[in-house]
Design a protein around this motif. Structure first.
Motif, PDB file in Angstrom:
ATOM      1  N   SER A 283     -14.561  32.424 -14.163  1.00 41.12           N
ATOM      2  CA  SER A 283     -15.592  32.604 -13.126  1.00 41.12           C
ATOM      3  C   SER A 283     -16.853  33.253 -13.675  1.00 41.12           C
ATOM      4  O   SER A 283     -17.846  33.377 -12.974  1.00 41.12           O
ATOM      5  N   ASP A 284     -16.832  33.674 -14.934  1.00 43.21           N
ATOM      6  CA  ASP A 284     -18.026  34.296 -15.545  1.00 43.21           C
ATOM      7  C   ASP A 284     -19.091  33.292 -15.896  1.00 43.21           C
ATOM      8  O   ASP A 284     -19.022  32.193 -16.050  1.00 43.21           O
TER       9      ASP A 284
ATOM     10  N   GLU B 298     -10.603  35.301 -14.099  1.00 43.50           N
ATOM     11  CA  GLU B 298     -11.819  36.119 -14.183  1.00 43.50           C
ATOM     12  C   GLU B 298     -12.755  35.593 -15.266  1.00 43.50           C
ATOM     13  O   GLU B 298     -13.964  35.542 -15.061  1.00 43.50           O
ATOM     14  N   SER B 299     -12.216  35.180 -16.400  1.00 42.28           N
ATOM     15  CA  SER B 299     -13.075  34.678 -17.477  1.00 42.28           C
ATOM     16  C   SER B 299     -13.641  33.301 -17.130  1.00 42.28           C
ATOM     17  O   SER B 299     -14.731  32.962 -17.561  1.00 42.28           O
TER      18      SER B 299
ATOM     19  N   ARG C 105      -6.646  37.387 -15.749  1.00 40.07           N
ATOM     20  CA  ARG C 105      -7.683  37.431 -16.796  1.00 40.07           C
ATOM     21  C   ARG C 105      -8.283  36.051 -17.014  1.00 40.07           C
ATOM     22  O   ARG C 105      -9.502  35.920 -17.177  1.00 40.07           O
TER      23      ARG C 105
END
Length: 57
Positions: free
Chosen positions: A56-57, A53-54, A50
């Protein structure tokens, strides 16, 4: 008593839940401690995913 040099940890669980959890772990062929380590490591891996992923946003 601890094994493999790992420190012992204390948690509080009511007797009925602890007994039922022991039955579940026995059916899985794991000790309670081993099952808890699997769960903890799974949660750590999910958290790291998580975070990646956050980022890479």
């Amino acid at each position: 008593m601890t094994t493999k040099g790992t420190p012992g940890r204390v948690i509080r669980v009511d007797e009925e839940t602890w007994t039922a959890y022991g039955e579940v772990c026995k059916a899985k062929g794991l000790s309670r401690a081993a099952d808890l380590r699997v769960y903890i490591n799974r949660e750590i891996a999910a958290h790291k995913r998580r975070l990646r992923e956050s980022a890479s946003d």
